[in-house]
Scaffold this active site. Structure first.
Site, PDB file in Angstrom:
ATOM      1  N   LYS A   1      13.539  -6.269 -45.135  1.00 36.71           N
ATOM      2  CA  LYS A   1      13.890  -7.554 -45.748  1.00 36.71           C
ATOM      3  C   LYS A   1      14.924  -8.235 -44.879  1.00 36.71           C
ATOM      4  O   LYS A   1      15.687  -7.572 -44.179  1.00 36.71           O
ATOM      5  CB  LYS A   1      14.486  -7.318 -47.138  1.00 36.71           C
ATOM      6  CG  LYS A   1      14.399  -8.514 -48.035  1.00 36.71           C
ATOM      7  CD  LYS A   1      13.054  -8.572 -48.719  1.00 36.71           C
ATOM      8  CE  LYS A   1      12.944  -9.689 -49.717  1.00 36.71           C
ATOM      9  NZ  LYS A   1      11.787  -9.478 -50.597  1.00 36.71           N
TER      10      LYS A   1
HETATM   11  N1  GLU Z   1       8.891 -11.695 -50.345  1.00 35.87           N
HETATM   12  C1  GLU Z   1       7.734 -11.143 -50.959  1.00 35.87           C
HETATM   13  C2  GLU Z   1       8.065  -9.884 -51.728  1.00 35.87           C
HETATM   14  O1  GLU Z   1       9.170  -9.698 -52.155  1.00 35.87           O
HETATM   15  C3  GLU Z   1       6.576 -10.985 -49.976  1.00 35.87           C
HETATM   16  C4  GLU Z   1       6.791  -9.998 -48.884  1.00 35.87           C
HETATM   17  C5  GLU Z   1       5.662 -10.048 -47.840  1.00 35.87           C
HETATM   18  O2  GLU Z   1       4.677 -10.717 -48.055  1.00 35.87           O
HETATM   19  O3  GLU Z   1       5.839  -9.393 -46.835  1.00 35.87           O
HETATM   20  O4  GLU Z   1       7.221  -9.071 -51.986  1.00 35.87           O
END
Ligand code: GLU
Length: 418
Positions: A108
């Protein structure tokens, strides 16, 4: 080590992890390893503002583990972003990828900024500088960012362009959630919200309730909330309350979702819709309804409002919207919680499709994407609910145990090197 990440979000994530490890009887070394990220990067990004002054923004990219494949996870632009929150979200991505059986590790990123206060060109300069700073650790085989709160397909396009220009060739698979014209996937925009709706359908069936007329309250009217509302109303649910960062609206006999979708989304303007009662964000959470969907920020269902919730099921559209204390209260009250790593995995799953399409340079139709997504979400729900029954645990505990176990077993079988 713990002090580095200490924050309410990280405490929540680690407590959930420790509880699941107890049930899994996981080896101590695996617990010690997976309690903290594998790799974290803190960057400070100087950005020239439109008035000629330079401001420095702090950003992060955290790779919680890379055992099953490249890191995967969004980039969040929000004033409250800090190391602890990003680390907690990265850990959540590991379990989400494990549960969905995708070939990704958890990662993240985030920048402490309020994007609403930036002009479009300031946002672009910040994004390009942040991308340049994290460039050494991202790539289609290393770590693949995606949108999250405060970022969108345009931000992904700038990230993809900055990476591609530096590498010297166009590299679509370095990010997901980008515009379709530069290799984004059809359906990625809708995927998280539609996925939440598919899970609502499963949950209703599981608890032997019927869809028509099911009353739904949704907190958050951004990417997740809007597409959840649209799909659920198409399915025959009655969306009785929605809110954005400024507050919400309520109508016991249902809101006209299609009309609400016409209101410009930015800066919280849902209360401009006059044919409904105004409510606050905290009132929305305790409204009487069948399904409550927190689809905005984390830790909104707490020990204070947990006893007051008047829904029959909670479906977590956001990441980490329920605190540990609230989880215990809801369990005691017999209100099932469909956990984030199951309910909101739709975005991640279509990100996986986008990455595969980018690597192969072969693109799928919308029909294939949504039928594959639906199949995977339904299978995941079944897997989690069967496991919860078998082990006599909550759906959250079952989902975490399945996700953690996937990562832990892979780690064990790969062994240590060097
Ligand atoms: N931000 C989204 C989540 O928390 C998508 C993550 C992604 O598609 O890599 O799952």
């Amino acid at each position: 080590m713990y002090e580095l990440f200490k924050s309410p979000a990280f405490d929540n994530a680690v407590t959930q992890f420790d509880r699941a490890c107890e049930n899994l009887a996981l080896d101590d070394w695996l617990r010690d390893r997976l309690r903290f990220p594998q790799r974290t990067l803190i960057v400070n990004c100087p950005v020239r503002m439109d008035n000629g002054k330079i401001r420095v923004f702090t950003g992060y990219r955290v790779q919680h583990n890379l055992t099953l494949g490249p890191g995967k996870g969004g980039v969040r632009y929000h004033p409250d972003v800090d190391m602890g929150e990003v680390a907690a979200l990265a850990m959540g991505m590991s379990w989400k990828c494990g549960l969905a059986e995708l070939p990704f590790g958890g990662a993240k990123g985030g920048v402490a900024v309020d994007p609403v206060n930036l002009s479009l060109s300031e946002l672009e300069r910040l994004t390009r500088r942040y991308t340049a700073e994290i460039l050494p650790i991202i790539g289609p085989n290393k770590d693949i960012p995606a949108p999250d709160m405060g970022t969108n397909p345009q931000v992904m396009a700038w990230m993809m362009d900055t990476y591609s220009m530096t590498e010297g060739y166009t590299t679509p698979a370095v990010v997901t959630g980008k515009p379709v014209i530069i290799g984004g996937s059809l359906g990625r925009e809708e995927a998280t919200g539609y996925g939440v709706a598919y899970i609502v359908e499963d949950a209703l069936r599981h608890f032997e309730k019927r869809i028509p007329g099911t009353r739904v309250a949704i907190q958050g009217f951004g990417n997740v909330g809007t597409y959840t509302a649209r799909k659920l109303s198409e399915m025959g649910c009655s969306v009785v309350a929605v809110s954005d960062m400024q507050g919400g609206i309520y109508n016991a006999s249902g809101l006209p979702v299609l009309k609400l979708l016409e209101i410009p989304r930015q800066r919280g303007r849902i209360q401009e819709f006059k044919e409904a009662d105004k409510i606050t964000n905290s009132e929305l959470l305790t409204i009487e309804c069948d399904i409550l969907i927190p689809a905005a920020i984390g830790r909104v269902i707490t020990k204070e409002n947990g006893p007051k919730l008047r829904c029959k099921i909670v479906v977590e559209g956001a990441n980490g919207p329920t605190t540990i204390d609230a989880d215990d209260i809801l369990e005691e009250r017999g209100i099932p919680v469909i956990p984030d790593i199951l309910a909101n995995a739709g975005g991640l799953i279509v990100s996986y499709f986008e990455w595969v399409q980018g690597l192969q340079e072969y693109f799928w139709s919308r029909d294939i994407i949504f039928s594959e997504l639906q199949k995977r979400m339904h299978n995941m729900f079944r897997k989690v609910s069967d496991y919860a029954k078998e082990k006599g645990v909550t759906l959250r505990m079952a989902a975490l145990m399945l996700g953690i176990n996937q990562v832990a077993q892979a780690k064990k079988i790969r062994g240590l090197y060097p």
